[in-house]
Write a protein that holds these residues in place. Structure first.
Motif, PDB file in Angstrom:
ATOM      1  N   GLN A  37       1.673  -4.444  -0.889  1.00  7.59           N
ATOM      2  CA  GLN A  37       2.970  -4.334  -1.550  1.00  7.59           C
ATOM      3  C   GLN A  37       2.753  -3.951  -3.012  1.00  7.59           C
ATOM      4  O   GLN A  37       1.855  -4.459  -3.676  1.00  7.59           O
ATOM      5  N   SER A  38       3.593  -3.040  -3.491  1.00 10.72           N
ATOM      6  CA  SER A  38       3.511  -2.586  -4.869  1.00 10.72           C
ATOM      7  C   SER A  38       3.787  -3.714  -5.849  1.00 10.72           C
ATOM      8  O   SER A  38       4.709  -4.505  -5.648  1.00 10.72           O
ATOM      9  N   LYS A  41       6.878  -1.920  -7.951  1.00  8.86           N
ATOM     10  CA  LYS A  41       8.136  -1.745  -7.211  1.00  8.86           C
ATOM     11  C   LYS A  41       8.201  -2.784  -6.107  1.00  8.86           C
ATOM     12  O   LYS A  41       7.764  -2.540  -4.989  1.00  8.86           O
ATOM     13  N   THR A  44       8.268  -2.483  -1.980  1.00  2.68           N
ATOM     14  CA  THR A  44       7.716  -1.208  -1.528  1.00  2.68           C
ATOM     15  C   THR A  44       6.308  -1.436  -1.003  1.00  2.68           C
ATOM     16  O   THR A  44       5.457  -1.992  -1.700  1.00  2.68           O
ATOM     17  N   TRP A  45       6.091  -1.022   0.241  1.00  2.00           N
ATOM     18  CA  TRP A  45       4.779  -1.177   0.875  1.00  2.00           C
ATOM     19  C   TRP A  45       4.044   0.148   0.903  1.00  2.00           C
ATOM     20  O   TRP A  45       4.652   1.213   1.060  1.00  2.00           O
ATOM     21  N   PHE A  46       2.728   0.073   0.761  1.00  2.00           N
ATOM     22  CA  PHE A  46       1.860   1.247   0.807  1.00  2.00           C
ATOM     23  C   PHE A  46       0.766   1.033   1.846  1.00  2.00           C
ATOM     24  O   PHE A  46       0.276  -0.080   2.030  1.00  2.00           O
ATOM     25  N   GLN A  71      -0.055   6.253   1.341  1.00  2.00           N
ATOM     26  CA  GLN A  71       1.283   6.633   1.829  1.00  2.00           C
ATOM     27  C   GLN A  71       2.285   5.540   1.469  1.00  2.00           C
ATOM     28  O   GLN A  71       2.070   4.380   1.788  1.00  2.00           O
ATOM     29  N   ASP A  72       3.370   5.940   0.824  1.00  3.31           N
ATOM     30  CA  ASP A  72       4.488   5.026   0.538  1.00  3.31           C
ATOM     31  C   ASP A  72       5.236   4.844   1.854  1.00  3.31           C
ATOM     32  O   ASP A  72       5.825   5.783   2.392  1.00  3.31           O
ATOM     33  N   LYS A  75       9.070   5.835   2.405  1.00  2.00           N
ATOM     34  CA  LYS A  75       9.518   7.237   2.488  1.00  2.00           C
ATOM     35  C   LYS A  75       9.820   7.599   3.933  1.00  2.00           C
ATOM     36  O   LYS A  75       9.193   7.094   4.860  1.00  2.00           O
TER      37      LYS A  75
END
Length: 78
Positions: A37-38, A41, A44-46, A71-72, A75
């Protein structure tokens, strides 16, 4: 006492800033896969893959270089 172990450390590159894939063909070994997790942000997971280059046509990287793909997951393309 010898400091040869640290010779060239000033030229070292780190993963944290990220060296990302650039145009070219690659053969890699996957070193690490992570989902995180960011910090900036919240919510928001990456998804990230860290790789060690075995062979590439990209002149910027050579055998042994570490490259990453991130990868976000928020999106639509994810």
């Amino acid at each position: 006492m010898s400091f040869e172990l640290f010779e060239g450390i000033e030229n070292a590159k780190t993963y944290s800033g990220g060296q990302y894939f650039e145009a070219g063909l690659y053969r890699v070994a996957i070193a690490k896969v992570s989902l995180f997790q960011s910090v900036r942000k919240r919510g928001t997971w990456f998804f990230a893959v860290e790789c060690t280059v075995q062979d590439t046509t990209c002149p910027k990287y050579s055998r042994g270089s570490t490259v990453s793909w991130v990868q976000d997951m928020g999106k639509e393309s994810a």
